[in-house]
Enzyme design. Structure first.
Site, PDB file in Angstrom:
ATOM      1  N   CYS A 115     102.739  87.153  89.407  1.00 17.36           N
ATOM      2  CA  CYS A 115     103.677  87.645  88.535  1.00 17.36           C
ATOM      3  C   CYS A 115     103.718  86.869  87.324  1.00 17.36           C
ATOM      4  CB  CYS A 115     104.706  86.623  88.916  1.00 17.36           C
ATOM      5  SG  CYS A 115     106.434  87.150  88.557  1.00 17.36           S
ATOM      6  N   HIS A 223     104.573  89.029  94.807  1.00 15.47           N
ATOM      7  CA  HIS A 223     104.853  87.512  95.239  1.00 15.47           C
ATOM      8  C   HIS A 223     103.772  87.327  96.618  1.00 15.47           C
ATOM      9  CE1 HIS A 223     106.578  84.374  92.115  1.00 15.47           C
ATOM     10  NE2 HIS A 223     106.919  86.068  91.978  1.00 15.47           N
ATOM     11  N   GLU A 225     102.322  85.112  98.131  1.00 12.50           N
ATOM     12  CA  GLU A 225     102.057  83.611  98.015  1.00 12.50           C
ATOM     13  C   GLU A 225     102.682  83.342  98.987  1.00 12.50           C
ATOM     14  OE1 GLU A 225     104.777  82.930  95.008  1.00 12.50           O
ATOM     15  OE2 GLU A 225     103.145  84.283  95.532  1.00 12.50           O
TER      16      GLU A 225
END
Length: 250
Positions: A115, A223, A225
């Site tokens: 990001c 994202h 994660e």
């Protein structure tokens, strides 16, 4: 009793946030958990103290660098853009990130941006950004809806199409998959010396790799994660970064 193998140390760039009455250097929990669980590395916070510490002295002790997302925007002065009133900037993080990106590539350290990290890598290498994608009239809505729950905000939002012969397609085993979308800025001019790895349905570059890098050097706009252990393509991204960091140890 046999000792466990030593794990790579990965530096994680910190934001600087003011939590009254002091500034704090912070990293989001979800990034650290993904690095530990999916990449199998030891994350180490890198404070934004470039005014008193030489970045390369830190890098010599690290096996990789991770650039997480953040709520601030890259300062437009770094790519000849204009300041926008009401925008949150973090110039201390900018200074750290832009310096460490170039140094990590020079030293052949694995580098992974997410990001804001993608935006920083693009700027550090000579590209530019749209500060407000939604105001350009060229793109779909990439921002999260803050009226929704966090789970809903991080749900898959749109498709990315990977370059068929690219690194991202090889890592994930996919040429197309759905990703979340929680960003206001995005790539305008792609930096020279990088290759687009994936684009959104509207043509926005959503991932790129650094040409000629001697180690893993990739960035994604979404994202990966988030709930990484439940998302195989994103898990594979962190695993590939972790594997590169283990190779860097040798």
């Amino acid at each position: 009793m046999q000792e466990k193998a030593q794990k790579p140390l990965v530096g994680v760039v910190a934001d600087v946030k003011f939590i009254a009455p002091h500034p704090f250097h912070t990293v989001g929990d979800k990034y650290l958990r993904a690095l530990v669980q999916a990449a199998d590395v030891v994350p180490v916070l890198i404070p934004a103290l470039t005014d008193i510490v030489a970045v390369k002295s830190w890098l010599s002790r690290l096996d990789g660098v991770f650039l997480p997302g953040g709520y601030s925007m890259v300062h437009p002065g770094h790519y000849e853009g204009e300041l926008i009133d009401g925008t949150l900037y973090d110039e201390a993080r900018d200074e750290l990130s832009l310096t460490i990106i170039r140094a990590a590539l020079d030293l052949g350290k694995p580098l992974f941006g997410v990001c804001r990290g993608l935006q920083e890598m693009n700027v550090a290498l000579g590209g530019s950004l749209h500060q407000n994608l939604h105001l350009t009239g060229q793109y779909i809505e990439h921002r999260e809806d803050k009226s929704l729950t966090v789970e809903e905000q991080y749900a898959d939002a749109h498709v990315v199409r990977c370059h068929a012969d690219g690194q991202l397609a090889r890592i994930t085993g996919l040429e197309e998959y759905r990703v979340n979308s929680l960003h206001t800025q995005g790539i305008d001019r792609l930096a020279p010396g990088v290759t687009a790895e994936a684009v959104a349905e509207d043509g926005l570059v959503e991932a790129f790799s650094v040409d000629g890098a001697t180690a893993f050097a990739m960035a994604v706009q979404w994202h990966p994660e988030w709930r990484v252990m439940d998302n195989q393509p994103n898990k594979k991204l962190f695993e590939a970064f972790g594997a590169a960091c283990r190779r860097a140890m040798k």
